[in-house]
Scaffold this active site. Structure first.
Site, PDB file in Angstrom:
ATOM      1  N   LYS A   2     -12.561  -2.552 -21.563  1.00 13.66           N
ATOM      2  CA  LYS A   2     -13.505  -1.131 -21.990  1.00 13.66           C
ATOM      3  C   LYS A   2     -14.617  -1.643 -22.775  1.00 13.66           C
ATOM      4  O   LYS A   2     -15.678  -1.098 -22.761  1.00 13.66           O
ATOM      5  CB  LYS A   2     -12.676  -0.111 -22.297  1.00 13.66           C
ATOM      6  CG  LYS A   2     -11.638   0.562 -21.275  1.00 13.66           C
ATOM      7  CD  LYS A   2     -12.122   1.069 -20.205  1.00 13.66           C
ATOM      8  CE  LYS A   2     -13.021   2.248 -20.514  1.00 13.66           C
ATOM      9  NZ  LYS A   2     -13.395   3.156 -19.261  1.00 13.66           N
ATOM     10  N   TYR A   6      -6.731  -4.129 -21.816  1.00 11.58           N
ATOM     11  CA  TYR A   6      -7.317  -2.653 -21.454  1.00 11.58           C
ATOM     12  C   TYR A   6      -8.470  -2.566 -22.296  1.00 11.58           C
ATOM     13  O   TYR A   6      -9.602  -2.472 -21.827  1.00 11.58           O
ATOM     14  CB  TYR A   6      -6.317  -1.752 -21.406  1.00 11.58           C
ATOM     15  CG  TYR A   6      -7.043  -0.282 -21.460  1.00 11.58           C
ATOM     16  CD1 TYR A   6      -7.643   0.008 -20.402  1.00 11.58           C
ATOM     17  CD2 TYR A   6      -6.973   0.297 -22.515  1.00 11.58           C
ATOM     18  CE1 TYR A   6      -8.338   1.340 -20.344  1.00 11.58           C
ATOM     19  CE2 TYR A   6      -7.669   1.722 -22.527  1.00 11.58           C
ATOM     20  CZ  TYR A   6      -8.271   2.263 -21.300  1.00 11.58           C
ATOM     21  OH  TYR A   6      -8.832   3.343 -21.567  1.00 11.58           O
ATOM     22  N   THR A  36     -13.259   4.671 -24.352  1.00 10.03           N
ATOM     23  CA  THR A  36     -12.062   5.030 -25.177  1.00 10.03           C
ATOM     24  C   THR A  36     -12.125   4.649 -26.773  1.00 10.03           C
ATOM     25  O   THR A  36     -13.105   3.877 -27.067  1.00 10.03           O
ATOM     26  CB  THR A  36     -11.098   4.427 -24.608  1.00 10.03           C
ATOM     27  OG1 THR A  36      -9.881   4.461 -25.498  1.00 10.03           O
ATOM     28  CG2 THR A  36     -11.230   2.968 -24.263  1.00 10.03           C
ATOM     29  N   ASP A  37     -11.502   5.315 -27.433  1.00 11.60           N
ATOM     30  CA  ASP A  37     -11.326   5.040 -28.988  1.00 11.60           C
ATOM     31  C   ASP A  37     -10.867   3.862 -29.087  1.00 11.60           C
ATOM     32  O   ASP A  37     -10.805   3.161 -30.224  1.00 11.60           O
ATOM     33  CB  ASP A  37     -10.873   5.857 -29.799  1.00 11.60           C
ATOM     34  CG  ASP A  37      -9.261   6.533 -29.405  1.00 11.60           C
ATOM     35  OD1 ASP A  37      -8.806   5.885 -28.539  1.00 11.60           O
ATOM     36  OD2 ASP A  37      -8.657   7.352 -30.074  1.00 11.60           O
ATOM     37  N   GLU A  38      -9.953   3.320 -28.178  1.00  9.40           N
ATOM     38  CA  GLU A  38      -9.255   2.015 -28.293  1.00  9.40           C
ATOM     39  C   GLU A  38     -10.213   0.698 -28.551  1.00  9.40           C
ATOM     40  O   GLU A  38      -9.656  -0.218 -29.191  1.00  9.40           O
ATOM     41  CB  GLU A  38      -8.487   1.941 -27.080  1.00  9.40           C
ATOM     42  CG  GLU A  38      -7.231   2.750 -26.813  1.00  9.40           C
ATOM     43  CD  GLU A  38      -6.419   2.376 -26.033  1.00  9.40           C
ATOM     44  OE1 GLU A  38      -5.680   1.384 -25.905  1.00  9.40           O
ATOM     45  OE2 GLU A  38      -5.271   3.380 -25.780  1.00  9.40           O
TER      46      GLU A  38
HETATM   47  P1  NAD Z   1      -6.791   7.229 -14.436  1.00 12.28           P
HETATM   48  O1  NAD Z   1      -6.194   5.815 -14.222  1.00 12.28           O
HETATM   49  O2  NAD Z   1      -6.068   8.628 -14.244  1.00 12.28           O
HETATM   50  O3  NAD Z   1      -7.793   7.384 -12.903  1.00 12.28           O
HETATM   51  C1  NAD Z   1      -8.577   6.214 -12.715  1.00 12.28           C
HETATM   52  C2  NAD Z   1      -9.259   6.863 -11.511  1.00 12.28           C
HETATM   53  O4  NAD Z   1     -10.192   5.555 -11.126  1.00 12.28           O
HETATM   54  C3  NAD Z   1      -8.257   6.613 -10.298  1.00 12.28           C
HETATM   55  O5  NAD Z   1      -8.467   7.686  -9.260  1.00 12.28           O
HETATM   56  C4  NAD Z   1      -8.519   5.270  -9.579  1.00 12.28           C
HETATM   57  O6  NAD Z   1      -8.055   5.563  -8.123  1.00 12.28           O
HETATM   58  C5  NAD Z   1      -9.879   4.943 -10.021  1.00 12.28           C
HETATM   59  N1  NAD Z   1     -10.143   3.883  -9.906  1.00 12.28           N
HETATM   60  C6  NAD Z   1      -9.548   2.858 -10.076  1.00 12.28           C
HETATM   61  N2  NAD Z   1     -10.239   1.406  -9.888  1.00 12.28           N
HETATM   62  C7  NAD Z   1     -11.251   1.745  -9.242  1.00 12.28           C
HETATM   63  C8  NAD Z   1     -11.911   0.868  -8.485  1.00 12.28           C
HETATM   64  N3  NAD Z   1     -12.092  -0.446  -8.402  1.00 12.28           N
HETATM   65  N4  NAD Z   1     -12.891   1.484  -7.705  1.00 12.28           N
HETATM   66  C9  NAD Z   1     -12.979   2.846  -7.702  1.00 12.28           C
HETATM   67  N5  NAD Z   1     -12.253   3.899  -8.234  1.00 12.28           N
HETATM   68  C10 NAD Z   1     -11.043   3.208  -8.894  1.00 12.28           C
HETATM   69  O7  NAD Z   1      -7.600   7.257 -15.509  1.00 12.28           O
HETATM   70  P2  NAD Z   1      -7.945   8.529 -16.521  1.00 12.28           P
HETATM   71  O8  NAD Z   1      -6.798   8.449 -17.760  1.00 12.28           O
HETATM   72  O9  NAD Z   1      -8.360   9.897 -15.981  1.00 12.28           O
HETATM   73  O10 NAD Z   1      -9.456   7.768 -17.464  1.00 12.28           O
HETATM   74  C11 NAD Z   1     -10.421   7.962 -16.825  1.00 12.28           C
HETATM   75  C12 NAD Z   1     -11.408   7.100 -17.820  1.00 12.28           C
HETATM   76  O11 NAD Z   1     -11.493   7.889 -18.918  1.00 12.28           O
HETATM   77  C13 NAD Z   1     -11.376   5.954 -17.934  1.00 12.28           C
HETATM   78  O12 NAD Z   1     -12.504   5.115 -17.800  1.00 12.28           O
HETATM   79  C14 NAD Z   1     -10.738   5.698 -19.300  1.00 12.28           C
HETATM   80  O13 NAD Z   1     -10.946   4.387 -19.821  1.00 12.28           O
HETATM   81  C15 NAD Z   1     -10.974   6.771 -20.011  1.00 12.28           C
HETATM   82  N6  NAD Z   1     -10.427   7.200 -21.142  1.00 12.28           N
HETATM   83  C16 NAD Z   1      -9.107   7.812 -20.596  1.00 12.28           C
HETATM   84  C17 NAD Z   1      -8.297   8.480 -21.798  1.00 12.28           C
HETATM   85  C18 NAD Z   1      -6.939   9.086 -21.448  1.00 12.28           C
HETATM   86  O14 NAD Z   1      -6.137   9.272 -22.464  1.00 12.28           O
HETATM   87  N7  NAD Z   1      -6.455   8.768 -20.421  1.00 12.28           N
HETATM   88  C19 NAD Z   1      -9.079   8.377 -23.121  1.00 12.28           C
HETATM   89  C20 NAD Z   1     -10.239   7.915 -23.355  1.00 12.28           C
HETATM   90  C21 NAD Z   1     -10.758   7.442 -22.264  1.00 12.28           C
HETATM   91  O1  DAU Z   2      -6.498   6.356 -26.952  1.00 12.68           O
HETATM   92  C1  DAU Z   2      -7.307   6.434 -25.615  1.00 12.68           C
HETATM   93  C2  DAU Z   2      -6.352   5.772 -24.680  1.00 12.68           C
HETATM   94  O2  DAU Z   2      -5.057   6.758 -24.494  1.00 12.68           O
HETATM   95  C3  DAU Z   2      -6.920   5.715 -23.416  1.00 12.68           C
HETATM   96  O3  DAU Z   2      -8.102   4.755 -23.501  1.00 12.68           O
HETATM   97  C4  DAU Z   2      -5.868   5.240 -22.235  1.00 12.68           C
HETATM   98  O4  DAU Z   2      -6.358   4.958 -21.186  1.00 12.68           O
HETATM   99  C5  DAU Z   2      -4.758   5.983 -22.328  1.00 12.68           C
HETATM  100  O5  DAU Z   2      -3.662   5.264 -21.237  1.00 12.68           O
HETATM  101  C6  DAU Z   2      -4.107   6.081 -23.835  1.00 12.68           C
HETATM  102  O6  DAU Z   2      -3.800   5.102 -24.134  1.00 12.68           O
HETATM  103  P1  DAU Z   2      -2.327   4.830 -25.202  1.00 12.68           P
HETATM  104  O7  DAU Z   2      -1.756   3.630 -25.130  1.00 12.68           O
HETATM  105  O8  DAU Z   2      -2.418   5.412 -26.458  1.00 12.68           O
HETATM  106  O9  DAU Z   2      -1.438   5.740 -24.274  1.00 12.68           O
HETATM  107  P2  DAU Z   2       0.139   5.743 -23.837  1.00 12.68           P
HETATM  108  O10 DAU Z   2       0.493   7.159 -23.253  1.00 12.68           O
HETATM  109  O11 DAU Z   2       0.458   4.646 -22.981  1.00 12.68           O
HETATM  110  O12 DAU Z   2       0.932   5.670 -24.954  1.00 12.68           O
HETATM  111  C7  DAU Z   2       0.834   6.495 -26.160  1.00 12.68           C
HETATM  112  C8  DAU Z   2       1.589   5.892 -27.244  1.00 12.68           C
HETATM  113  O13 DAU Z   2       2.914   6.059 -27.051  1.00 12.68           O
HETATM  114  C9  DAU Z   2       1.394   4.549 -27.841  1.00 12.68           C
HETATM  115  O14 DAU Z   2       1.619   4.364 -29.262  1.00 12.68           O
HETATM  116  C10 DAU Z   2       2.633   3.799 -26.928  1.00 12.68           C
HETATM  117  C11 DAU Z   2       3.646   4.710 -26.809  1.00 12.68           C
HETATM  118  N1  DAU Z   2       4.430   5.030 -25.737  1.00 12.68           N
HETATM  119  C12 DAU Z   2       4.083   5.054 -24.426  1.00 12.68           C
HETATM  120  C13 DAU Z   2       4.863   4.792 -23.330  1.00 12.68           C
HETATM  121  C14 DAU Z   2       4.361   5.050 -22.060  1.00 12.68           C
HETATM  122  C15 DAU Z   2       6.053   4.915 -25.998  1.00 12.68           C
HETATM  123  O15 DAU Z   2       6.486   4.836 -26.972  1.00 12.68           O
HETATM  124  N2  DAU Z   2       6.796   4.751 -25.026  1.00 12.68           N
HETATM  125  C16 DAU Z   2       6.305   4.560 -23.568  1.00 12.68           C
HETATM  126  O16 DAU Z   2       6.975   4.602 -22.670  1.00 12.68           O
END
Ligand code: NAD
Ligand code: DAU
Length: 348
Positions: A160, A156, A131-133
């Site tokens: 990562k 988190y 992730t970019d985080e």
């Molecule tokens: P998600 O939370 O929707 O899905 C995670 C999946 O991993 C789920 O199906 C869960 O059951 C499985 N999982 C969790 N713990 C596990 C374990 N111990 N063993 C096996 N499976 C397990 O996540 P996502 O948003 O799809 O993100 C997927 C990947 O991409 C992550 O590595 C996250 O850090 C990365 N990522 C997410 C975003 C985003 O915006 N969502 C952006 C950049 C990177």
């Molecule tokens: O940048 C990549 C990341 O994006 C991934 O690595 C993470 O897995 C993914 O969850 C996401 O993280 P964020 O924290 O950016 O996403 P989230 O949707 O939780 O929040 C987006 C923005 O909105 C953040 O500034 C927090 C704000 N927010 C979020 C929630 C859930 C609110 O203001 N209210 C809310 O209820």
């Protein structure tokens, strides 16, 4: 013929990656390993579960013994590792599970891969999705590049970052052939409704408050999930060994502007009066350690692999909203049980 292990394929991004690989590469065998936490939902991929080149494995990456047995049983050509705990707010409430899955789980997977193929990594690839985080936060200007120093601010992102470091270290120490990508915020179908966009879509449908953290002036870069899946496909097949690629949408939005845009589109689609949904906006206590701004410089992946987003934000967001409006059963199913308990704790 390739045999590929994808972890986390029942989650949001993983389900789109699994579907893409199963459909696009019928000659590959795709193994989807997922422990089905609250975020894992097999409904996300029910359309492909009967495909002959698809197998689901319910297993937990924190279990090293299970992983080691799996790698003895199968000769995987590649691993695409997405399984993770992914929600920042949950990591603030309970960091330990993030260490267990994101750090120890990734280490277990690296060890299983190294122990199975360490004598000869020829033709093998370990792809770690990050992730970019991990880069921390930006001020008003600038972009994260692949050489931006890591400075994670939430449990988190710290977990990562630790997993990224282990991947890199296994590359340097054991010659493990890896690629790594750091992507910005995804959105799209099957997004779990604890994250900003799906949570707010769901709340607008139900006329519930829209809890904006702090003053709402936090900025994220948004990428349509299918464009992330395309990038993952490209990097897996063509990315250079031991390289990192940033992936992003060149699409920055302040949270409050995004929420207002969402409200406007939803008013139209739901046949409500313009301005109705905006009345649901409620400013709530800020997220501790809230990163001000993320923005990705994705020129490296564009230059080397020719990747660029294929849909505009307007197209992607409209598609996403329509998907949620047409899949209310999916929404209903995931917003029951454990999710509701968490929701009440977070927002009570
Ligand atoms: P998600 O939370 O929707 O899905 C995670 C999946 O991993 C789920 O199906 C869960 O059951 C499985 N999982 C969790 N713990 C596990 C374990 N111990 N063993 C096996 N499976 C397990 O996540 P996502 O948003 O799809 O993100 C997927 C990947 O991409 C992550 O590595 C996250 O850090 C990365 N990522 C997410 C975003 C985003 O915006 N969502 C952006 C950049 C990177
Ligand atoms: O940048 C990549 C990341 O994006 C991934 O690595 C993470 O897995 C993914 O969850 C996401 O993280 P964020 O924290 O950016 O996403 P989230 O949707 O939780 O929040 C987006 C923005 O909105 C953040 O500034 C927090 C704000 N927010 C979020 C929630 C859930 C609110 O203001 N209210 C809310 O209820």
């Amino acid at each position: 013929m390739k045999s590929i292990l994808i972890t986390g394929g029942a989650g949001f991004i993983g389900s789109h990656v699994v579907r893409r690989f199963v459909k696009k590469y019928p000659e590959y065998q795709i193994y989807n390993l997922d422990s089905l936490t609250y975020a894992g939902n097999l409904e996300n991929i029910s359309d492909i579960e009967q495909e002959p080149n698809y197998t689901f494995i319910k297993a937990d990456i924190t279990d090293a013994t299970v992983l080691s047995a799996l790698f003895k049983e199968h000769d995987f050509d590649g691993v695409i590792h997405l399984a993770a705990e992914s929600h920042v707010d949950r990591s603030i409430a309970n960091p330990q599970v993030f260490v267990n899955t994101n750090v120890t789980g990734t280490l277990n997977l690296l060890n299983a891969f190294k122990d199975a193929y360490g004598e000869n990594f020829e033709g093998k690839r370990f792809y770690h999705i990050s992730t970019d985080e991990v880069y921390g936060t930006l001020g008003e200007n600038g972009l994260f590049t692949e050489t931006t120093p890591y400075a994670p601010n939430s449990p988190y992102s710290a977990s990562k970052a630790a997993s990224d470091h282990f991947v890199r270290a296994y590359g340097e120490t054991y010659g493990l052939p890896y690629v790594l990508t750091n992507c910005s915020n995804n959105y799209g179908p099957n997004h779990f409704p604890e994250k900003l966009i799906p949570l707010f879509i769901n709340n607008i449908i139900q006329n519930k408050p829209l809890p904006v953290y702090g003053d709402g002036n936090y900025t994220r870069d948004w990428l349509f999930v299918l464009d992330h899946a395309i990038a993952i496909d490209l990097v897996f097949h063509k990315g250079r060994n031991h390289e990192t690629y940033n992936i992003g949408g060149f699409n920055e939005w302040k949270n409050i502007d995004l929420v207002k845009l969402l409200c406007g589109i939803m008013d139209e689609k739901l046949g409500r009066l313009s301005g109705d949904s905006e009345k649901l906006i409620t400013y709530v206590k800020d997220r501790p350690g809230h990163d001000l701004r993320y923005a990705i410089d994705a020129t490296k992946i564009n230059r080397e692999l020719g990747w660029a987003p294929t849909v505009t934000f307007e197209e992607g967001l409209n598609f996403t909203i329509d998907w949620f409006l047409n899949n209310k059963d999916w929404l209903k199913n995931v917003t029951s049980g454990a999710y509701l308990n968490y929701y009440n704790k977070q927002y009570s």
